[in-house]
Design an enzyme around this catalytic site. Structure first.
Site, PDB file in Angstrom:
ATOM      1  N   SER A 153       0.819  -1.209   0.000  1.00  0.00           N
ATOM      2  CA  SER A 153       0.000   0.000   0.000  1.00  0.00           C
ATOM      3  C   SER A 153       0.857   1.266   0.000  1.00  0.00           C
ATOM      4  CB  SER A 153      -0.923   0.027   1.224  1.00  0.00           C
ATOM      5  OG  SER A 153      -1.940  -0.932   1.105  1.00  0.00           O
ATOM      6  N   GLN A 154       0.282   2.322  -0.533  1.00  0.00           N
ATOM      7  CA  GLN A 154       0.888   3.653  -0.482  1.00  0.00           C
ATOM      8  C   GLN A 154       1.173   4.015   0.981  1.00  0.00           C
ATOM      9  OE1 GLN A 154      -1.770   6.512  -2.174  1.00  0.00           O
ATOM     10  NE2 GLN A 154      -0.541   8.287  -1.578  1.00  0.00           N
TER      11      GLN A 154
END
Length: 213
Positions: A64-65
């Site tokens: 994930s970011q």
């Protein structure tokens, strides 16, 4: 397994980026500053490890970011010693953030390739979840319930009732809800049958899949 001064400098810049985007929880920022995110990614992506973007990992999944990880963790509102259930172990980066903050973590992964890889990898960095589980995240892990918080790191088309049932009163479920685009949603358990619901904008996640086993 090197973590150089260059990597550490890149992490400081990432933390500054997250602060500009509104992350204020000092323990979340400290965890991001500490954890060598580049080690959670394939070597071909090392240049991108401290860019605020999601990137591919094994089994058609993504890491994930960093902003998403920080925001979800901040919304979880945990303290050291909290028992947390994570749905979607993935690369193990979110797991490491929770462990770095002093949580006891149970984590479920339904991709066997990722499950095996991350189970071997996390202890090499000194991160030891209470239990990593290969299974269906929709069902949660009732054996260790109730939890001080539950975090879902994949897009859920609906909110699994099993997860709501496994929360302590006062605890939060942080879950991205929707199909193509998800709304980050926080449910706070207020009583045996009551929940408050808050929404925190649009995000994009890989889908939360069920019935893998």
């Amino acid at each position: 397994m090197k973590d150089t001064f260059i990597h550490q400098g890149m992490r400081k810049k990432l933390v500054a980026t997250l602060q500009k985007k509104g992350i204020t929880n000092t323990e979340v920022l400290a965890a991001v500053n500490t954890i060598p995110r580049h080690l959670f990614m394939d070597s071909g992506f090392l240049d991108h490890a401290y860019v605020d973007k999601a990137f591919p990992i094994a089994a058609d999944q993504t890491i994930s970011q960093p902003y998403t990880v920080a925001r979800q963790t901040e919304l979880l509102n945990i303290t050291s010693g909290a028992t947390i259930l994570e749905i979607g172990t993935g690369s193990g980066y979110q797991t490491a953030v929770l462990l770095e903050m002093g949580a006891t973590v149970y984590s479920i992964e339904r991709q066997n390739e990722l499950f095996k890889k991350t189970k071997r990898f996390l202890p090499k960095l000194g991160y030891r979840p209470k239990k990593l589980i290969f299974g269906d995240g929709y069902k949660g892990h009732p054996e260790a319930a109730p939890y001080d918080g539950i975090i879902v790191t994949a897009g859920a088309p609906f909110v699994p009732k099993a997860l709501l049932a496994q929360l302590k009163v006062g605890a939060k479920l942080v879950i991205p809800v929707g199909d193509d685009v998800q709304i980050m949603t926080v449910f706070t358990r207020t009583s045996a049958t009551g929940f408050d619901k808050e929404e925190f904008g649009e995000f994009r996640f890989v889908p939360l899949l069920e019935d893998k086993n």
